[in-house]
Design a protein around this motif. Structure first.
Motif, PDB file in Angstrom:
ATOM      1  N   THR A 196      97.354  73.144  52.499  1.00 37.99           N
ATOM      2  CA  THR A 196      96.074  74.138  51.401  1.00 37.99           C
ATOM      3  C   THR A 196      95.706  74.083  53.123  1.00 37.99           C
ATOM      4  OG1 THR A 196      95.335  72.244  51.172  1.00 37.99           O
ATOM      5  CG2 THR A 196      97.141  73.463  50.011  1.00 37.99           C
ATOM      6  N   ARG A 197      95.006  73.095  54.088  1.00 41.92           N
ATOM      7  CA  ARG A 197      94.440  73.610  54.682  1.00 41.92           C
ATOM      8  C   ARG A 197      92.822  73.005  54.547  1.00 41.92           C
ATOM      9  NH1 ARG A 197      96.456  78.453  58.986  1.00 41.92           N
ATOM     10  NH2 ARG A 197      98.725  77.921  59.424  1.00 41.92           N
ATOM     11  N   GLU A 198      93.113  72.554  53.368  1.00 42.66           N
ATOM     12  CA  GLU A 198      91.831  71.859  52.391  1.00 42.66           C
ATOM     13  C   GLU A 198      90.919  71.161  53.803  1.00 42.66           C
ATOM     14  OE1 GLU A 198      89.665  69.092  49.513  1.00 42.66           O
ATOM     15  OE2 GLU A 198      92.116  69.814  50.005  1.00 42.66           O
ATOM     16  N   PRO A 199      89.390  71.945  54.141  1.00 48.19           N
ATOM     17  CA  PRO A 199      89.183  70.806  54.854  1.00 48.19           C
ATOM     18  C   PRO A 199      88.334  69.469  55.131  1.00 48.19           C
ATOM     19  CG  PRO A 199      87.683  73.133  54.367  1.00 48.19           C
ATOM     20  CD  PRO A 199      88.895  72.824  53.234  1.00 48.19           C
ATOM     21  N   ILE A 200      88.428  68.179  55.877  1.00 47.15           N
ATOM     22  CA  ILE A 200      88.593  66.908  55.970  1.00 47.15           C
ATOM     23  C   ILE A 200      86.910  66.556  55.386  1.00 47.15           C
ATOM     24  CG2 ILE A 200      87.672  66.430  57.758  1.00 47.15           C
ATOM     25  CD1 ILE A 200      90.385  64.579  55.916  1.00 47.15           C
ATOM     26  N   SER A 201      87.127  65.448  55.102  1.00 46.64           N
ATOM     27  CA  SER A 201      85.437  65.237  54.174  1.00 46.64           C
ATOM     28  C   SER A 201      84.739  64.856  54.873  1.00 46.64           C
ATOM     29  CB  SER A 201      86.129  63.887  52.918  1.00 46.64           C
ATOM     30  OG  SER A 201      86.294  62.380  53.680  1.00 46.64           O
ATOM     31  N   GLU A 202      83.394  64.974  54.389  1.00 51.81           N
ATOM     32  CA  GLU A 202      82.195  64.507  55.248  1.00 51.81           C
ATOM     33  C   GLU A 202      82.556  62.997  55.655  1.00 51.81           C
ATOM     34  OE1 GLU A 202      77.889  65.587  53.783  1.00 51.81           O
ATOM     35  OE2 GLU A 202      78.798  67.504  53.641  1.00 51.81           O
ATOM     36  N   GLU A 203      83.243  61.723  54.914  1.00 60.01           N
ATOM     37  CA  GLU A 203      83.290  61.028  54.779  1.00 60.01           C
ATOM     38  C   GLU A 203      84.151  60.515  56.165  1.00 60.01           C
ATOM     39  OE1 GLU A 203      84.173  56.758  51.769  1.00 60.01           O
ATOM     40  OE2 GLU A 203      84.601  58.892  51.598  1.00 60.01           O
ATOM     41  N   PHE A 204      85.302  61.523  56.293  1.00 64.31           N
ATOM     42  CA  PHE A 204      86.441  60.990  57.161  1.00 64.31           C
ATOM     43  C   PHE A 204      85.597  61.258  58.585  1.00 64.31           C
ATOM     44  CE2 PHE A 204      88.936  63.122  60.166  1.00 64.31           C
ATOM     45  CZ  PHE A 204      89.892  61.570  60.541  1.00 64.31           C
TER      46      PHE A 204
ATOM     47  N   LYS B 190      83.072  59.768  63.697  1.00 63.55           N
ATOM     48  CA  LYS B 190      82.364  60.040  64.432  1.00 63.55           C
ATOM     49  C   LYS B 190      81.644  58.104  65.448  1.00 63.55           C
ATOM     50  CE  LYS B 190      76.998  60.985  65.076  1.00 63.55           C
ATOM     51  NZ  LYS B 190      76.286  61.990  64.779  1.00 63.55           N
ATOM     52  N   ASN B 191      82.073  56.854  63.621  1.00 63.92           N
ATOM     53  CA  ASN B 191      80.893  56.034  64.110  1.00 63.92           C
ATOM     54  C   ASN B 191      82.443  55.537  65.113  1.00 63.92           C
ATOM     55  OD1 ASN B 191      78.634  56.095  63.344  1.00 63.92           O
ATOM     56  ND2 ASN B 191      79.186  56.138  60.985  1.00 63.92           N
ATOM     57  N   ALA B 192      83.134  55.671  64.422  1.00 64.67           N
ATOM     58  CA  ALA B 192      84.598  55.008  65.271  1.00 64.67           C
ATOM     59  C   ALA B 192      84.457  55.518  66.748  1.00 64.67           C
ATOM     60  CB  ALA B 192      85.518  55.229  64.924  1.00 64.67           C
ATOM     61  N   MET B 193      83.852  56.052  66.915  1.00 63.69           N
ATOM     62  CA  MET B 193      84.025  56.938  67.882  1.00 63.69           C
ATOM     63  C   MET B 193      82.884  56.460  68.972  1.00 63.69           C
ATOM     64  SD  MET B 193      85.901  60.558  68.591  1.00 63.69           S
ATOM     65  CE  MET B 193      86.156  60.913  69.974  1.00 63.69           C
TER      66      MET B 193
ATOM     67  N   LEU C 282      89.498  58.890  70.987  1.00 57.98           N
ATOM     68  CA  LEU C 282      89.694  60.022  70.241  1.00 57.98           C
ATOM     69  C   LEU C 282      90.674  59.389  68.603  1.00 57.98           C
ATOM     70  CD1 LEU C 282      89.050  61.820  67.608  1.00 57.98           C
ATOM     71  CD2 LEU C 282      90.092  63.378  69.627  1.00 57.98           C
ATOM     72  N   ALA C 283      92.395  59.075  69.959  1.00 59.07           N
ATOM     73  CA  ALA C 283      93.374  58.388  69.025  1.00 59.07           C
ATOM     74  C   ALA C 283      93.039  57.318  68.140  1.00 59.07           C
ATOM     75  CB  ALA C 283      94.407  58.458  70.857  1.00 59.07           C
TER      76      ALA C 283
ATOM     77  N   ALA D 159      90.498  55.873  67.773  1.00 57.16           N
ATOM     78  CA  ALA D 159      89.345  56.038  66.249  1.00 57.16           C
ATOM     79  C   ALA D 159      90.140  57.052  65.218  1.00 57.16           C
ATOM     80  CB  ALA D 159      88.120  56.789  67.017  1.00 57.16           C
ATOM     81  N   LEU D 160      91.140  57.777  65.772  1.00 56.48           N
ATOM     82  CA  LEU D 160      91.599  58.449  63.931  1.00 56.48           C
ATOM     83  C   LEU D 160      92.443  57.197  63.888  1.00 56.48           C
ATOM     84  CD1 LEU D 160      92.663  62.375  65.884  1.00 56.48           C
ATOM     85  CD2 LEU D 160      91.512  61.245  63.621  1.00 56.48           C
ATOM     86  N   ALA D 161      92.990  56.181  64.270  1.00 53.75           N
ATOM     87  CA  ALA D 161      94.128  55.508  64.130  1.00 53.75           C
ATOM     88  C   ALA D 161      93.044  54.606  63.520  1.00 53.75           C
ATOM     89  CB  ALA D 161      94.649  54.424  65.384  1.00 53.75           C
ATOM     90  N   ALA D 162      92.101  54.482  64.095  1.00 56.39           N
ATOM     91  CA  ALA D 162      91.173  52.876  62.739  1.00 56.39           C
ATOM     92  C   ALA D 162      90.966  54.019  61.776  1.00 56.39           C
ATOM     93  CB  ALA D 162      89.811  52.604  64.345  1.00 56.39           C
ATOM     94  N   VAL D 163      90.991  54.570  62.158  1.00 55.89           N
ATOM     95  CA  VAL D 163      90.467  55.285  60.202  1.00 55.89           C
ATOM     96  C   VAL D 163      91.106  55.452  59.762  1.00 55.89           C
ATOM     97  CG1 VAL D 163      88.991  57.740  59.290  1.00 55.89           C
ATOM     98  CG2 VAL D 163      88.161  56.626  61.134  1.00 55.89           C
TER      99      VAL D 163
END
Length: 441
Positions: free
Chosen positions: A381-389, A394-397, A431-432, A434-438
């Motif tokens: 659906t390409r629904e945008p990801i949430s602000e929380e994500f 950002k914090n993880a990076m 980035l990778a 951080a994505l894995a951590a989230v």
């Protein structure tokens, strides 16, 4: 806190002093959480407690030559020692040389530069020039755009920031091509471009071509999502402008001077504008500077006619000296070529590889050191990801030593043009991770 004392301060002290006294842009003041930056070098910055960050944001997508480039710093110091400021009515060699170098990278047929203090007033004056030249009023611009925060520039902007600031008149918006989220039910890039051009022509016809002074476009919409247009789109806009006697203004404020791997981003497309606006990368924001590159046809209109515009700091010598040093260093050190190569060989392939690994990445797009990673909650659906994500990412990076640029459901991978292959790979690894951590929660 004095400037001297601040060098020995903690991050918390610097931040507290800042938020107590500084009114921040585009922010609810009670919710500020700035990062304290003490110094920078190349592609890194450091806080007041010695922690280093890889600057993947180029601050505000403007530090193209990197932090504290010695040739630029030396040029500012040398100019300050000789002449710190001068009125724009006087002749100054730093200003003349900056104009000469900018024009050397513009297409044939451009012969003058009007200097401003930044990108917003560059667009403001380009609009003024187009209106005076044509005797028409309306300016067409895209909904997915940002052109600055002054009277006409903010109304030409298409995003939410326009709405509380709509005091200027004569502005009409249209949809540009964006194949991933097409407004035109297109099936591929070519069809998206064709239908976007058809839409634009219908807007021109419906508004009345005789009332339209200019079409104002970011060559590559930046803040709106680094939306690289289909190959035939900008030439198609040029053809429509010619057909209806409309001036074409290309906003190169963010995309120019190496950001897209070219001196001007439109060099990657077969198009020649009537007016070019610039700022940011021309001197990496070391001293505020912007301007309008003016075609001979438009400039000639003001040989005997007074141009009704000007700024106290137009062509400020410190700013122009820094621009001269920046452009000369970019040419001598192959910085534009580096941005082009590292984008094609490292950043682009690296981001696409991440897109294959992480389903949350909907699309990767960009050129040079100008890339967007768009995140979605659902790939179908390409629904945008949430602000929380996005907040968590950002914090993880930041926790992993990288300074990111996030906007809506996107991360913009926009390091300085001087980034090395290893630094780019480090950013991709960050980035990778951080994505894995989230994803792991």
């Amino acid at each position: 806190m004095s400037a001297t004392a601040s060098t020995h301060a903690s991050n918390a002290e610097v931040i507290a002093h800042d938020v107590d006294h500084v009114f921040h842009s585009w922010s609810a003041q009670a919710k500020l959480s700035p990062i304290a930056i003490r110094r920078g070098n190349g592609c890194t910055v450091e806080d007041f407690e010695g922690r280093e960050y890889l600057d993947l944001s180029s601050m505000l997508v403007n530090v193209n030559i990197g932090h504290q480039h010695p040739r630029v710093i030396e040029a500012i110091q040398r100019q300050a020692a000789e002449l710190a400021t001068v009125a724009p009515a006087n002749a100054n060699p730093a200003r003349a040389r900056a104009a000469e170098l900018i024009l050397s990278h513009a297409p044939e047929g451009f012969n003058k530069v009007f200097f401003t203090n930044g990108g917003a007033d560059a667009n403001e004056n380009a609009i003024r020039l187009a209106r005076l030249h044509t005797g028409r009023d309306k300016v067409l611009s895209q909904y997915r755009s940002y052109h600055g925060n002054t009277g006409a520039a903010i109304v030409a902007t298409g995003d939410w920031r326009r709405v509380p600031n709509e005091y200027a008149t004569g502005h009409v918006h249209f949809f540009g091509p964006y194949a991933y989220r097409s407004e035109f039910w297109s099936s591929d890039e070519q069809q998206e471009g064709e239908r976007a051009l058809q839409h634009l022509e219908r807007v021109i016809q419906s508004e009345g071509p005789e009332s339209i002074a200019a079409i104002l476009l970011e060559t590559i919409p930046g803040t709106a999502g680094i939306i690289v247009p289909p190959a035939a789109y900008l030439p198609g806009v040029r053809a429509l402008a010619d057909k209806y006697g409309i001036m074409l203004i290309l906003d190169e404020v963010m995309a120019g001077f190496g950001r897209a791997g070219e001196w001007f981003a439109f060099d990657a497309f077969d198009v020649k504008p009537d007016l070019i606006t610039f700022a940011k990368g021309v001197n990496s924001g070391y001293v505020p500077l912007g301007g309008v590159v003016i075609s001979e046809e438009i400039a000639a209109q003001f040989d005997e006619r007074v141009f009704p515009g000007g700024l106290t700091y137009s062509g400020h010598p410190l700013a122009c000296a820094s621009a001269v040093a920046s452009m000369e260093a970019m040419a001598d050190e192959g910085i534009i070529e580096n941005a082009h190569r590292v984008g094609a060989e490292v950043i682009g392939p690296g981001l696409r590889e991440l897109a294959e690994r992480f389903e949350v990445i909907g699309e990767v797009r960009g050129l040079g050191v100008f890339w967007a990673v768009e995140f979605v909650a659902d790939a179908q659906t390409r629904e945008p990801i949430s602000e929380e994500f996005m907040g968590q990412l950002k914090n993880a990076m930041l926790e992993r030593g990288a300074l990111p640029f996030t906007s809506a459901n996107r991360l913009h991978f926009v390091p300085p043009c001087v980034i090395t292959d290893e630094e780019a790979r480090r950013g991709l690894r960050t980035l990778a991770d951080a994505l894995a951590a989230v994803a792991a929660g």
